[in-house]
Design a protein around this motif. Structure first.
Motif, PDB file in Angstrom:
ATOM      1  N   SER A 173     -11.186 -47.428 -17.523  1.00 11.44           N
ATOM      2  CA  SER A 173     -11.083 -47.961 -16.317  1.00 11.44           C
ATOM      3  C   SER A 173     -10.742 -46.786 -15.084  1.00 11.44           C
ATOM      4  O   SER A 173     -10.699 -47.005 -14.139  1.00 11.44           O
ATOM      5  N   ALA A 174     -10.870 -45.516 -15.976  1.00 10.32           N
ATOM      6  CA  ALA A 174     -10.484 -44.488 -15.056  1.00 10.32           C
ATOM      7  C   ALA A 174     -11.482 -43.146 -15.345  1.00 10.32           C
ATOM      8  O   ALA A 174     -11.114 -42.086 -15.331  1.00 10.32           O
ATOM      9  N   GLY A 175     -12.793 -43.635 -15.482  1.00 12.89           N
ATOM     10  CA  GLY A 175     -13.713 -42.542 -15.718  1.00 12.89           C
ATOM     11  C   GLY A 175     -13.428 -41.544 -17.007  1.00 12.89           C
ATOM     12  O   GLY A 175     -13.987 -40.358 -17.148  1.00 12.89           O
ATOM     13  N   GLY A 211      -0.658 -50.222  -7.764  1.00 10.64           N
ATOM     14  CA  GLY A 211      -1.596 -50.163  -6.757  1.00 10.64           C
ATOM     15  C   GLY A 211      -3.019 -49.762  -6.863  1.00 10.64           C
ATOM     16  O   GLY A 211      -3.908 -49.602  -5.820  1.00 10.64           O
ATOM     17  N   GLY A 212      -3.347 -49.418  -8.151  1.00  6.93           N
ATOM     18  CA  GLY A 212      -4.776 -49.078  -8.691  1.00  6.93           C
ATOM     19  C   GLY A 212      -4.979 -47.505  -8.323  1.00  6.93           C
ATOM     20  O   GLY A 212      -6.223 -46.948  -8.841  1.00  6.93           O
ATOM     21  N   ARG A 213      -4.114 -46.594  -7.960  1.00  5.27           N
ATOM     22  CA  ARG A 213      -4.111 -45.155  -7.730  1.00  5.27           C
ATOM     23  C   ARG A 213      -4.044 -44.614  -9.050  1.00  5.27           C
ATOM     24  O   ARG A 213      -3.545 -44.906 -10.061  1.00  5.27           O
ATOM     25  N   LEU A 214      -4.980 -43.593  -9.354  1.00  3.73           N
ATOM     26  CA  LEU A 214      -4.949 -42.556 -10.472  1.00  3.73           C
ATOM     27  C   LEU A 214      -3.772 -41.709 -10.286  1.00  3.73           C
ATOM     28  O   LEU A 214      -3.670 -40.970  -9.421  1.00  3.73           O
ATOM     29  N   VAL A 215      -2.664 -41.517 -11.086  1.00  5.21           N
ATOM     30  CA  VAL A 215      -1.622 -40.827 -10.940  1.00  5.21           C
ATOM     31  C   VAL A 215      -1.399 -39.893 -12.501  1.00  5.21           C
ATOM     32  O   VAL A 215      -1.691 -40.438 -13.429  1.00  5.21           O
ATOM     33  N   PRO A 251      -0.120 -38.609  -7.306  1.00  4.44           N
ATOM     34  CA  PRO A 251      -1.725 -39.089  -7.204  1.00  4.44           C
ATOM     35  C   PRO A 251      -2.507 -37.846  -7.765  1.00  4.44           C
ATOM     36  O   PRO A 251      -2.326 -36.702  -7.440  1.00  4.44           O
ATOM     37  N   LEU A 252      -3.495 -38.038  -8.088  1.00  5.93           N
ATOM     38  CA  LEU A 252      -4.734 -37.362  -8.703  1.00  5.93           C
ATOM     39  C   LEU A 252      -5.817 -37.721  -7.946  1.00  5.93           C
ATOM     40  O   LEU A 252      -6.479 -38.621  -7.537  1.00  5.93           O
ATOM     41  N   VAL A 253      -6.303 -36.577  -6.993  1.00  9.46           N
ATOM     42  CA  VAL A 253      -7.462 -36.668  -5.910  1.00  9.46           C
ATOM     43  C   VAL A 253      -8.446 -36.057  -6.460  1.00  9.46           C
ATOM     44  O   VAL A 253      -8.607 -34.734  -6.495  1.00  9.46           O
ATOM     45  N   ALA A 254      -9.656 -36.885  -6.708  1.00  4.33           N
ATOM     46  CA  ALA A 254     -10.936 -36.152  -7.119  1.00  4.33           C
ATOM     47  C   ALA A 254     -11.501 -35.001  -6.178  1.00  4.33           C
ATOM     48  O   ALA A 254     -11.690 -35.172  -4.952  1.00  4.33           O
ATOM     49  N   LEU A 255     -12.079 -34.054  -6.680  1.00  2.00           N
ATOM     50  CA  LEU A 255     -12.643 -32.764  -6.062  1.00  2.00           C
ATOM     51  C   LEU A 255     -13.922 -32.602  -6.840  1.00  2.00           C
ATOM     52  O   LEU A 255     -14.172 -31.639  -7.268  1.00  2.00           O
ATOM     53  N   PRO A 256     -14.980 -33.487  -6.296  1.00  2.00           N
ATOM     54  CA  PRO A 256     -16.211 -33.282  -7.100  1.00  2.00           C
ATOM     55  C   PRO A 256     -16.742 -31.798  -6.661  1.00  2.00           C
ATOM     56  O   PRO A 256     -17.556 -31.387  -7.433  1.00  2.00           O
ATOM     57  N   GLY A 257     -16.450 -31.184  -5.508  1.00  2.00           N
ATOM     58  CA  GLY A 257     -17.228 -30.138  -5.140  1.00  2.00           C
ATOM     59  C   GLY A 257     -16.448 -28.929  -5.925  1.00  2.00           C
ATOM     60  O   GLY A 257     -17.220 -27.813  -5.752  1.00  2.00           O
ATOM     61  N   GLU A 258     -15.402 -29.003  -6.670  1.00  2.00           N
ATOM     62  CA  GLU A 258     -14.873 -27.960  -7.746  1.00  2.00           C
ATOM     63  C   GLU A 258     -15.282 -28.088  -9.024  1.00  2.00           C
ATOM     64  O   GLU A 258     -15.054 -27.483  -9.809  1.00  2.00           O
ATOM     65  N   GLY A 259     -16.115 -29.286  -9.289  1.00  2.00           N
ATOM     66  CA  GLY A 259     -16.586 -29.512 -10.563  1.00  2.00           C
ATOM     67  C   GLY A 259     -16.322 -30.957 -10.835  1.00  2.00           C
ATOM     68  O   GLY A 259     -15.386 -31.571 -10.573  1.00  2.00           O
ATOM     69  N   ALA A 260     -17.161 -31.386 -12.221  1.00  2.00           N
ATOM     70  CA  ALA A 260     -16.833 -32.589 -12.848  1.00  2.00           C
ATOM     71  C   ALA A 260     -15.577 -33.041 -13.477  1.00  2.00           C
ATOM     72  O   ALA A 260     -15.048 -32.153 -13.995  1.00  2.00           O
ATOM     73  N   ARG A 261     -14.924 -34.175 -13.005  1.00  2.00           N
ATOM     74  CA  ARG A 261     -13.662 -34.227 -13.536  1.00  2.00           C
ATOM     75  C   ARG A 261     -12.561 -33.493 -13.310  1.00  2.00           C
ATOM     76  O   ARG A 261     -11.586 -32.842 -14.098  1.00  2.00           O
TER      77      ARG A 261
END
Length: 474
Positions: free
Chosen positions: A380-382, A405-409, A424-434
């Protein structure tokens, strides 16, 4: 009953309550007012140890930063260092985080360099500093207060370069000995371990603590950097707090002290550490950080404070110049929990005559908020959710999952350098996958990267250089 006696009595009563309701083995409390000075102890010297002696020596953790700040301030007022010089003027080999600009010593002292909080992977100061080049700066120097242990590690290395002597010697000769604190330990090596009270941690590090779970002796660590390298008795820490409260009384041995305290306690950051909002305390809106000192404006004058947490130790000091009150608390208990601050602030508030100060009827209960289990299903979380472990006592266990609340933490239950609340963990695709930022504020520099993907599931979590391995959820 005097304010001194009332404050000490209240702190000891709260300490006895901690023994029943928190993973604390014991502690010492010291207070000084115009009525005199008292030191008292409660509980045991570590799990199952003998009664805690009043002269027990415990690690003071990040209150060591107050010593470092005062050392830097002394060198500055004596014209021996330039606080606004770039750090790399003293450490030309230092590789800075990506986007860091050129921070000065002043930025390191005020936690405004924009650097990560710290490196949990490496014990050596120079190795930690060398690893900075692999991190990212979250903000430009001076713009944002973000507490950084690694900033003070680098500060200590810079002071070594300026003075030509090891940092533990700098702390001892420039600050502690002139203040008459000769017995404090500034080199926490195995050779000195027997001089210290044993530290205490929860027996389990992978679940919320309950009294039935019990406590255990903390693992031994050997910190030597300026971020947290000192052990002292409550009486010795009280003497340091008194130096901040009444620097003029040290004129014979430390004539530089009043000017240095003024420099170190002057706000140098746009904000501060904040004030614990449970238990009796003086409200202090708009607190700001100086050099290893948190300056808190209150209706009764500015209060100077700092806390300290190590693996198995908690500490807090209060210096209130206008009231002439100094307080020091040392605990054998988990340094990530603000129990020492609770005792110190309550002792101070009662001593100053602020019994009606805010804080709620059950401050210990307020610090033990129940936590709803996370959804740790990686699907459920990649492929990143789950339970991770390291061999570092600073952060032994992490959970990554979805909250209600569905947040990835990111969550931790123990560890002095672990988050104390879900982040919270905020995805940063510009800095690399995962790759994720730790925290919602875009100015935060901490990063988590997930690696070792097998069948879509990551098995390695890298937290600012510290590596964690996926383990079976227990």
């Amino acid at each position: 009953m005097s304010g001194l006696d009332r404050g000490l009595e209240r702190a000891l009563a709260r300490g006895e309550e901690l023994l029943l309701r928190a993973p604390v083995a014991g502690g010492t409390v010291a207070i000084r007012t115009s009525d005199g000075e008292r030191v008292a102890a409660f509980g045991t010297a570590g799990p199952g140890g003998p009664p805690m002696p009043v002269d027990a020596r415990l690690e003071i953790g990040s209150i060591s930063k107050s010593v470092a700040g005062l050392a830097a301030a002394r060198l500055a007022v004596e014209g021996r260092i330039d606080l606004d010089a770039p750090v790399r003027a003293l450490l030309p080999w230092l590789e800075l985080p990506l986007g860091a600009g050129e921070p000065s010593l002043r930025h390191l002292l005020g936690h405004t360099a924009g650097w990560i909080a710290g490196s949990d992977a490496l014990p050596g100061e120079r190795a930690q500093a060398l690893a900075l080049g692999e991190t990212v700066a979250g903000s430009r120097p001076g713009a944002f207060f973000h507490y950084s242990n690694i900033g003070y590690v680098v500060l200590g290395l810079a002071l070594e370069a300026a003075c030509g002597r090891p940092y533990p010697e700098i702390a001892r000769r420039l600050v502690l000995e002139p203040l008459g604190i000769d017995g404090a330990v500034t080199n926490l090596t195995g050779a000195r371990r027997g001089e210290l009270c044993r530290g205490t941690v929860p027996l389990r590090d992978d679940a919320p603590w309950r009294p039935a779970d019990g406590i255990a002796e903390a693992p031994w660590l050997e910190p030597a950097g300026a971020d947290g390298n000192i052990a002292a008795t409550a009486g010795e820490l009280l003497r340091f707090a008194r130096a901040l409260t009444d620097p003029g009384s040290f004129a014979a041995s430390a004539p530089w002290l009043p000017e240095a305290v003024a420099v170190a306690s002057a706000p140098s950051a746009p904000s501060g550490e904040g004030v614990l909002d449970v238990g009796p305390h003086l409200p202090a809106p708009g607190d700001r950080y100086g050099f290893g000192i948190n300056a808190e404006p209150t209706a009764r004058g500015t209060v100077l404070t700092h806390g300290g947490g190590m693996a198995g130790y908690g500490a807090f000091l209060v210096a209130h110049p206008e009231a002439g009150i100094s307080v020091a608390v040392l605990l054998s208990g988990p340094g990530e929990r603000p129990y020492a601050e609770l005792l110190a602030r309550e002792c101070h508030a009662v001593a100053v005559g602020a019994d009606a100060a805010p804080g709620g009827a059950d401050p210990i209960g307020a610090l033990q908020v129940p936590r709803v289990p996370l959804d740790l299903d990686p699907v459920s979380a990649g492929g990143v959710a789950g339970t991770y472990r390291s061999y570092s006592p600073w952060v032994p266990h992490l959970e990554v999952g979805r909250d209600a609340g569905g947040r990835l933490v990111l969550r931790a239950y123990a560890g002095v350098e672990a988050p104390t609340e879900d982040v919270p963990l905020v995805a940063l695709p510009g800095e690399g996958a995962r790759t994720f930022r730790v925290g919602s504020d875009p100015r935060l520099p901490e990063r988590i990267r997930f690696e070792g993907v097998i069948d879509g599931v990551a098995h390695v979590l890298v937290r600012d250089g510290g590596r964690f391995a996926r383990v079976v959820d227990r």
